[in-house]
Write a protein that holds these residues in place. Sequence first.
Motif, mmCIF file in Angstrom:
data_model
loop_
_atom_site.group_PDB
_atom_site.id
_atom_site.type_symbol
_atom_site.label_atom_id
_atom_site.label_comp_id
_atom_site.label_asym_id
_atom_site.label_seq_id
_atom_site.Cartn_x
_atom_site.Cartn_y
_atom_site.Cartn_z
ATOM 1 N N ALA A 23 16.401 -5.509 2.232
ATOM 2 C CA ALA A 23 16.463 -6.543 3.269
ATOM 3 C C ALA A 23 16.063 -7.895 2.706
ATOM 4 N N VAL A 24 15.032 -7.903 1.867
ATOM 5 C CA VAL A 24 14.571 -9.160 1.267
ATOM 6 C C VAL A 24 15.629 -9.728 0.326
ATOM 7 N N VAL A 25 16.242 -8.858 -0.478
ATOM 8 C CA VAL A 25 17.292 -9.315 -1.403
ATOM 9 C C VAL A 25 18.476 -9.889 -0.635
ATOM 10 N N LEU A 26 18.890 -9.209 0.425
ATOM 11 C CA LEU A 26 20.043 -9.669 1.216
ATOM 12 C C LEU A 26 19.769 -11.031 1.852
ATOM 13 N N ALA B 10 0.846 -1.192 0.000
ATOM 14 C CA ALA B 10 0.000 0.000 0.000
ATOM 15 C C ALA B 10 0.879 1.238 0.000
ATOM 16 N N ALA B 11 1.478 1.547 -1.151
ATOM 17 C CA ALA B 11 2.406 2.678 -1.236
ATOM 18 C C ALA B 11 1.721 3.996 -0.925
ATOM 19 N N TYR B 12 0.391 4.040 -1.059
ATOM 20 C CA TYR B 12 -0.342 5.266 -0.777
ATOM 21 C C TYR B 12 -0.347 5.622 0.709
ATOM 22 N N SER B 13 0.086 4.682 1.560
ATOM 23 C CA SER B 13 0.075 4.917 3.006
ATOM 24 C C SER B 13 1.436 5.314 3.558
ATOM 25 N N VAL B 14 2.441 5.410 2.688
ATOM 26 C CA VAL B 14 3.784 5.749 3.150
ATOM 27 C C VAL B 14 3.808 7.177 3.670
ATOM 28 N N GLN B 15 4.183 7.346 4.907
ATOM 29 C CA GLN B 15 4.234 8.674 5.518
ATOM 30 C C GLN B 15 5.648 9.229 5.578
ATOM 31 N N LEU B 16 6.638 8.371 5.301
ATOM 32 C CA LEU B 16 8.022 8.831 5.331
ATOM 33 C C LEU B 16 8.390 9.463 3.996
ATOM 34 N N PRO B 17 9.216 10.482 3.974
ATOM 35 C CA PRO B 17 9.593 11.119 2.720
ATOM 36 C C PRO B 17 10.539 10.238 1.905
ATOM 37 N N GLY B 18 10.497 10.431 0.575
ATOM 38 C CA GLY B 18 11.435 9.729 -0.295
ATOM 39 C C GLY B 18 11.099 8.259 -0.467
ATOM 40 N N MET B 19 12.106 7.501 -0.929
ATOM 41 C CA MET B 19 11.925 6.083 -1.240
ATOM 42 C C MET B 19 12.588 5.184 -0.203
ATOM 43 N N GLY B 20 12.873 5.718 0.976
ATOM 44 C CA GLY B 20 13.596 4.948 1.994
ATOM 45 C C GLY B 20 12.900 3.667 2.392
ATOM 46 N N THR B 21 11.570 3.715 2.490
ATOM 47 C CA THR B 21 10.805 2.523 2.862
ATOM 48 C C THR B 21 11.011 1.413 1.845
ATOM 49 N N PHE B 22 10.987 1.769 0.551
ATOM 50 C CA PHE B 22 11.146 0.771 -0.501
ATOM 51 C C PHE B 22 12.580 0.255 -0.557
ATOM 52 N N VAL B 23 13.540 1.151 -0.419
ATOM 53 C CA VAL B 23 14.947 0.745 -0.465
ATOM 54 C C VAL B 23 15.258 -0.230 0.662
ATOM 55 N N TRP B 24 14.791 0.102 1.876
ATOM 56 C CA TRP B 24 15.053 -0.786 3.009
ATOM 57 C C TRP B 24 14.280 -2.087 2.851
ATOM 58 N N GLY B 25 12.998 -1.987 2.501
ATOM 59 C CA GLY B 25 12.149 -3.171 2.399
ATOM 60 C C GLY B 25 12.633 -4.154 1.354
ATOM 61 N N TYR B 26 12.939 -3.648 0.152
ATOM 62 C CA TYR B 26 13.413 -4.517 -0.913
ATOM 63 C C TYR B 26 14.842 -4.998 -0.632
#
Length: 265
Positions: free
Chosen positions: A243-246, A225-241
Motif C-alpha cells: 500500500a505504501v509503495v502504491l 512490532a513484528a512479534y505482535s503479528v497474529q495473522l498467519p504468513g506474511m500477509g500483513t507485511f505484503v499489504w502494509g508495504y
Amino acid sequence: MLCVELRRLSKNKLFYVAVSFGVIIGLIGLFPYYSDTSYYKIYQLDTSISAFEAWLYCLGLGSGAMLQLLLPLLIGLPYCDSFLHDKKTGYSKAVLARVSFAKYMRSKIVVNFLAGGLTAIAILFILFLIVAALFPLHLPNTDMNFVPQGPGAAYYQEHPFPYILFIIGTNAVFGGLYGILGFSFSALLKNRYAVMASPFLFYMGLLVISEVFHIKIIDPVHLIAAYSVQLPGMGTFVWGYGAVVLISCILIMKLIRETNKELIQ
C-alpha cells in the motif's frame, strides 16, 4: 548527484536528533521491564532476565509502547522535506542546471529510503547495545515470559539474536518505505513541516481505521512490532508495504508531472 545527497544527509542535524530522541523514547520501555521482572531476583530466577526481551520492551512490548507509535514521526524528520526545501531556497534550480531532473529525482528517492531506513536501524541497534550492557544475554525464557508471534517467532527462544536482526531488518524496510512516502507527499503538501509529519499522520490514520473497523491486516504497528503479528504468513507485511509503495508511486508521478510543467514554463 547521489553522493551529494548522501553528504547532505550526513550533515543534517535532524538525523542525529531523530536517532537520539528515538533512543530516549525506547529506553522508557525499560521501566515496565524492570517492574515486570522485579520478582525474578526475589525468587532467584535471574536467568529469566534477558537483554533480548528487554530490547523488545524498548520497541514497545508491555506498557512502554511510545517508540512504535512515534517511530514514523522520527523517520520523517531527517530528509522528507528536502524537495520542498530545495525548491524554496533555489537549490533545485542550481542543481537542475547541471544534472537531469530524472537523475535528481532518483537520488531523492534513494536517499529518502536510506534516511528512513538508517534512522530506524540506528535507533534499534543503539538500544540493543545499551540493553546488552545492562542485562545478561540469557536465552529468553518463553515458559515464564513473553512468547512472540508472527514470522520468525519460532527462532526467538533458541536463536534470539538472528530474530532481533530480523526485527531490525523489517524496521529498516518500514523506515525506508515510509521515508519515500513522506517525500512523495511533497506532491500534495507545500509546507515542509506537514511533509515531515506526513509519515506519522498516514501511520496513525491506518491505525485508527484498523482499530475502529477491526481490520487487523492493515494495522501498521505490526510492521514495526513484528512479534505482535497474529495473522498467519506474511500477509500483513505484503499489504502494509504494498500500500505504501502504491501510494508513493502515484504521488511521485504527480510530483514529476507538476515539476516538469514548472520547468517548461
